[in-house]
Design a protein around this motif. Structure first.
Motif, PDB file in Angstrom:
ATOM      1  N   TYR A  90       0.909  -1.199   0.202  1.00 47.50           N
ATOM      2  CA  TYR A  90       0.170   0.021  -0.022  1.00 47.50           C
ATOM      3  C   TYR A  90       0.922   1.249   0.009  1.00 47.50           C
ATOM      4  O   TYR A  90       1.946   1.291   0.960  1.00 47.50           O
ATOM      5  CB  TYR A  90      -0.999   0.049   1.189  1.00 47.50           C
ATOM      6  N   PRO A  91       0.516   2.126  -0.903  1.00 44.56           N
ATOM      7  CA  PRO A  91       1.737   3.149  -1.122  1.00 44.56           C
ATOM      8  C   PRO A  91       1.692   4.310  -0.222  1.00 44.56           C
ATOM      9  O   PRO A  91       2.468   5.137  -0.007  1.00 44.56           O
ATOM     10  CB  PRO A  91       1.086   3.935  -2.520  1.00 44.56           C
ATOM     11  N   GLY A  92       0.777   4.010   0.924  1.00 44.02           N
ATOM     12  CA  GLY A  92       0.406   5.138   2.229  1.00 44.02           C
ATOM     13  C   GLY A  92       1.124   4.653   3.127  1.00 44.02           C
ATOM     14  O   GLY A  92       1.416   5.354   4.280  1.00 44.02           O
ATOM     15  N   LEU A  93       1.974   3.314   2.972  1.00 39.71           N
ATOM     16  CA  LEU A  93       2.785   2.848   4.190  1.00 39.71           C
ATOM     17  C   LEU A  93       4.172   3.422   4.027  1.00 39.71           C
ATOM     18  O   LEU A  93       4.758   3.155   2.880  1.00 39.71           O
ATOM     19  CB  LEU A  93       2.528   1.230   4.402  1.00 39.71           C
ATOM     20  N   PRO A  94       5.045   3.491   5.047  1.00 42.52           N
ATOM     21  CA  PRO A  94       6.333   3.827   4.839  1.00 42.52           C
ATOM     22  C   PRO A  94       7.232   2.728   4.178  1.00 42.52           C
ATOM     23  O   PRO A  94       8.228   2.846   3.735  1.00 42.52           O
ATOM     24  CB  PRO A  94       7.033   4.400   6.264  1.00 42.52           C
ATOM     25  N   SER A  95       6.695   1.637   4.568  1.00 44.17           N
ATOM     26  CA  SER A  95       7.161   0.403   4.057  1.00 44.17           C
ATOM     27  C   SER A  95       7.136   0.225   2.765  1.00 44.17           C
ATOM     28  O   SER A  95       7.838  -0.624   1.853  1.00 44.17           O
ATOM     29  CB  SER A  95       6.787  -0.872   4.878  1.00 44.17           C
ATOM     30  N   HIS A  96       6.622   0.804   2.027  1.00 40.09           N
ATOM     31  CA  HIS A  96       6.345   0.636   0.547  1.00 40.09           C
ATOM     32  C   HIS A  96       7.387   1.325  -0.123  1.00 40.09           C
ATOM     33  O   HIS A  96       7.890   2.425   0.035  1.00 40.09           O
ATOM     34  CB  HIS A  96       4.999   1.342   0.118  1.00 40.09           C
ATOM     35  N   PRO A  97       8.047   0.567  -1.194  1.00 37.93           N
ATOM     36  CA  PRO A  97       9.243   1.129  -1.830  1.00 37.93           C
ATOM     37  C   PRO A  97       9.024   2.598  -2.302  1.00 37.93           C
ATOM     38  O   PRO A  97      10.210   3.046  -2.661  1.00 37.93           O
ATOM     39  CB  PRO A  97       9.550  -0.031  -3.055  1.00 37.93           C
ATOM     40  N   GLU A  98       7.840   2.864  -3.007  1.00 40.63           N
ATOM     41  CA  GLU A  98       7.716   4.151  -3.420  1.00 40.63           C
ATOM     42  C   GLU A  98       6.901   5.245  -2.751  1.00 40.63           C
ATOM     43  O   GLU A  98       6.038   6.097  -3.246  1.00 40.63           O
ATOM     44  CB  GLU A  98       7.088   4.126  -5.006  1.00 40.63           C
ATOM     45  N   HIS A  99       6.931   4.855  -1.472  1.00 39.34           N
ATOM     46  CA  HIS A  99       6.105   5.766  -0.623  1.00 39.34           C
ATOM     47  C   HIS A  99       6.459   7.242  -0.493  1.00 39.34           C
ATOM     48  O   HIS A  99       5.462   7.834  -0.831  1.00 39.34           O
ATOM     49  CB  HIS A  99       6.423   5.225   0.987  1.00 39.34           C
ATOM     50  N   HIS A 100       7.700   7.326  -1.041  1.00 38.92           N
ATOM     51  CA  HIS A 100       8.388   8.829  -0.734  1.00 38.92           C
ATOM     52  C   HIS A 100       7.526   9.677  -2.365  1.00 38.92           C
ATOM     53  O   HIS A 100       7.242  10.700  -2.329  1.00 38.92           O
ATOM     54  CB  HIS A 100       9.684   9.011  -0.916  1.00 38.92           C
ATOM     55  N   ILE A 101       7.525   8.577  -3.430  1.00 35.24           N
ATOM     56  CA  ILE A 101       7.010   9.206  -4.728  1.00 35.24           C
ATOM     57  C   ILE A 101       5.186   9.635  -4.667  1.00 35.24           C
ATOM     58  O   ILE A 101       4.920  10.533  -5.026  1.00 35.24           O
ATOM     59  CB  ILE A 101       7.288   8.167  -5.797  1.00 35.24           C
ATOM     60  N   ALA A 102       4.887   8.480  -3.987  1.00 29.97           N
ATOM     61  CA  ALA A 102       3.178   8.769  -3.706  1.00 29.97           C
ATOM     62  C   ALA A 102       3.024   9.867  -2.791  1.00 29.97           C
ATOM     63  O   ALA A 102       2.022  10.520  -3.259  1.00 29.97           O
ATOM     64  CB  ALA A 102       2.820   7.399  -3.038  1.00 29.97           C
ATOM     65  N   LYS A 103       3.751  10.011  -1.709  1.00 31.18           N
ATOM     66  CA  LYS A 103       3.602  11.271  -0.893  1.00 31.18           C
ATOM     67  C   LYS A 103       3.626  12.686  -1.890  1.00 31.18           C
ATOM     68  O   LYS A 103       3.068  13.303  -1.635  1.00 31.18           O
ATOM     69  CB  LYS A 103       4.517  11.122   0.066  1.00 31.18           C
ATOM     70  N   SER A 104       4.673  12.595  -2.756  1.00 29.13           N
ATOM     71  CA  SER A 104       4.918  13.646  -3.426  1.00 29.13           C
ATOM     72  C   SER A 104       4.076  14.057  -4.639  1.00 29.13           C
ATOM     73  O   SER A 104       3.876  15.163  -4.974  1.00 29.13           O
ATOM     74  CB  SER A 104       6.391  13.744  -4.055  1.00 29.13           C
ATOM     75  N   GLN A 105       3.195  13.001  -5.236  1.00 31.32           N
ATOM     76  CA  GLN A 105       2.432  13.256  -6.151  1.00 31.32           C
ATOM     77  C   GLN A 105       0.839  12.990  -6.108  1.00 31.32           C
ATOM     78  O   GLN A 105       0.237  13.262  -7.027  1.00 31.32           O
ATOM     79  CB  GLN A 105       3.081  12.535  -7.458  1.00 31.32           C
ATOM     80  N   MET A 106       0.640  12.372  -4.755  1.00 33.35           N
ATOM     81  CA  MET A 106      -0.751  11.874  -4.636  1.00 33.35           C
ATOM     82  C   MET A 106      -1.306  12.567  -3.243  1.00 33.35           C
ATOM     83  O   MET A 106      -0.478  12.923  -2.433  1.00 33.35           O
ATOM     84  CB  MET A 106      -0.821  10.364  -4.379  1.00 33.35           C
ATOM     85  N   THR A 107      -2.610  12.945  -3.438  1.00 29.28           N
ATOM     86  CA  THR A 107      -3.153  13.640  -2.200  1.00 29.28           C
ATOM     87  C   THR A 107      -3.961  12.566  -1.114  1.00 29.28           C
ATOM     88  O   THR A 107      -4.202  12.960  -0.163  1.00 29.28           O
ATOM     89  CB  THR A 107      -4.142  14.776  -2.785  1.00 29.28           C
ATOM     90  N   GLY A 108      -3.888  11.439  -1.663  1.00 31.02           N
ATOM     91  CA  GLY A 108      -4.518  10.353  -1.223  1.00 31.02           C
ATOM     92  C   GLY A 108      -4.067   9.108  -1.743  1.00 31.02           C
ATOM     93  O   GLY A 108      -3.722   9.149  -2.825  1.00 31.02           O
ATOM     94  N   PHE A 109      -3.969   7.734  -1.045  1.00 30.61           N
ATOM     95  CA  PHE A 109      -3.281   6.708  -1.543  1.00 30.61           C
ATOM     96  C   PHE A 109      -4.254   5.614  -2.126  1.00 30.61           C
ATOM     97  O   PHE A 109      -3.883   4.769  -2.314  1.00 30.61           O
ATOM     98  CB  PHE A 109      -2.334   6.024  -0.331  1.00 30.61           C
ATOM     99  N   GLY A 110      -5.719   6.014  -2.079  1.00 33.53           N
ATOM    100  CA  GLY A 110      -6.470   4.844  -2.752  1.00 33.53           C
ATOM    101  C   GLY A 110      -7.222   4.000  -1.780  1.00 33.53           C
ATOM    102  O   GLY A 110      -6.616   3.785  -0.681  1.00 33.53           O
ATOM    103  N   GLY A 111      -8.107   3.299  -2.491  1.00 37.62           N
ATOM    104  CA  GLY A 111      -8.962   2.335  -1.593  1.00 37.62           C
ATOM    105  C   GLY A 111      -8.425   0.872  -1.862  1.00 37.62           C
ATOM    106  O   GLY A 111      -9.381   0.243  -1.368  1.00 37.62           O
TER     107      GLY A 111
END
Length: 322
Positions: free
Chosen positions: A217-238
């Motif tokens: 899940y991209p909202g978790l710090p353990s996700h390999p692209e968490h930093h990318i998701a944080k920079s270009q998404m306003t929410g991480f999806g359902g």
């Protein structure tokens, strides 16, 4: 839809898959070369592998995070288009849209983002440099698991080419589907915000559960692209994907024991949906499952608008069965 995606133009068609087919057919010339990623909707990959070669179109497949492989493909081929999802299906990998758009444009290639998993509420790929955005409107856009549709948004110059192809070939969205999609879009922001919140809580809960081996899940710090998701998404999806700490049968027992989610291969609707890819979308090919990392214990959980505690308690009792 154009307003949501900040696009010049949008064309709606009969399905998300047809949106991809129409876009590729209209914009990739015979003899062209495309780049795509290993993690993606399986039918998109099958189409690209089996149908595009008939037009002399070749393809490079890279891992979502492998920017060196993308640069190598761009340097060594006359690439027409990079077509990728972000987040991807089913492992929710994230591609740095601004970075890859610059890489592609420097070599004269187009960038098309399938943003179905994100929805235009969470991500606006065109503002980050993408040339086109595709959605399966069947999912979050319509949002009620009761209609099929798709759309392509972007610069009018490019969407017009897709529209011309579409007018010749067909794949027309029927009027009732158009009505249902428009109705669904009225609550899109409310549904997605609810699903974002519940999915993040669910991912955090599952990551701590002893019977869960791994959570994607991209909202978790353990996700390999968490930093990318944080920079270009306003929410991480359902959608939350995860692997049960067990084998095929234990995973099947878990799936059979949940009571709230429907067992189905879609996502993005008001009702939660759960599926085991090994016996759903990849049921016919163990070789394909092994190539793309689809384990027997993988589960894709699309969270609806139900109460978090109800969903959590349902998963707890199902996990207790294994």
């Amino acid at each position: 839809m154009s307003a949501l995606e900040k696009a010049e133009s949008t064309v709606f068609v009969a399905s998300g898959m047809y949106a991809s087919v129409a876009m590729l057919s209209a914009l990739v010339p015979a003899g062209g070369h495309i780049v795509t990623t290993t993690d993606c909707y399986r039918k998109t990959r099958i189409y690209m592998e089996t149908e595009l070669p008939k037009r002399g179109i070749s393809m490079t497949v890279i891992k979502p995070a492998d920017m060196d492989a993308l640069q190598n493909a761009l340097d060594n081929n006359n690439v027409s288009l990079f077509f990728t999802e972000t987040p991807t299906n089913p492992f929710l990998r994230c591609i740095d849209i601004e970075l890859v758009s610059n890489m592609c444009h420097s070599k004269g290639a187009l960038l098309c983002i399938d943003s179905t998993f994100a929805s235009p509420i969470n991500q606006k790929a065109l503002t980050l440099g993408a040339d086109l955005v595709i959605h399966s409107a069947t999912k979050y856009i319509a949002g009620h698991n009761d209609v099929i549709g798709g759309c392509v948004s972007g610069r009018d110059e490019l969407v017009s080419k897709v529209r011309i192809y579409h007018h010749v070939v067909g794949g027309v969205l029927n009027p009732n589907a158009a009505y249902l999609i428009l109705r669904g879009m009225k609550t899109l922001h409310l549904r997605v915000q609810c699903q974002n919140n519940t999915a993040l809580r669910m991912a955090q809960f599952l990551e701590e559960h002893p019977k869960i081996a791994r959570v994607y899940y991209p909202g978790l710090p353990s996700h390999p692209e968490h930093h990318i998701a944080k920079s270009q998404m306003t929410g991480f999806g359902g959608v939350v994907s995860f692997e049960v700490a067990g084998d095929f049968d234990a995973t099947r027992t878990f799936i059979d024991s949940v009571k709230i989610p429907y067992h189905a291969p879609s996502f993005g609707g008001c009702e939660s949906i759960i599926d085991q890819p090994a016996i759903m979308s990849y049921w016919d090919s163990k070789e394909q499952r092994d190539i793309y990392g689809i384990k027997d214990n993988l589960i894709r959980f699309s969270i609806g608008v139900e109460d978090f505690e109800d969903l959590k308690n349902d998963l707890v009792q199902a996990l207790a069965k294994i």
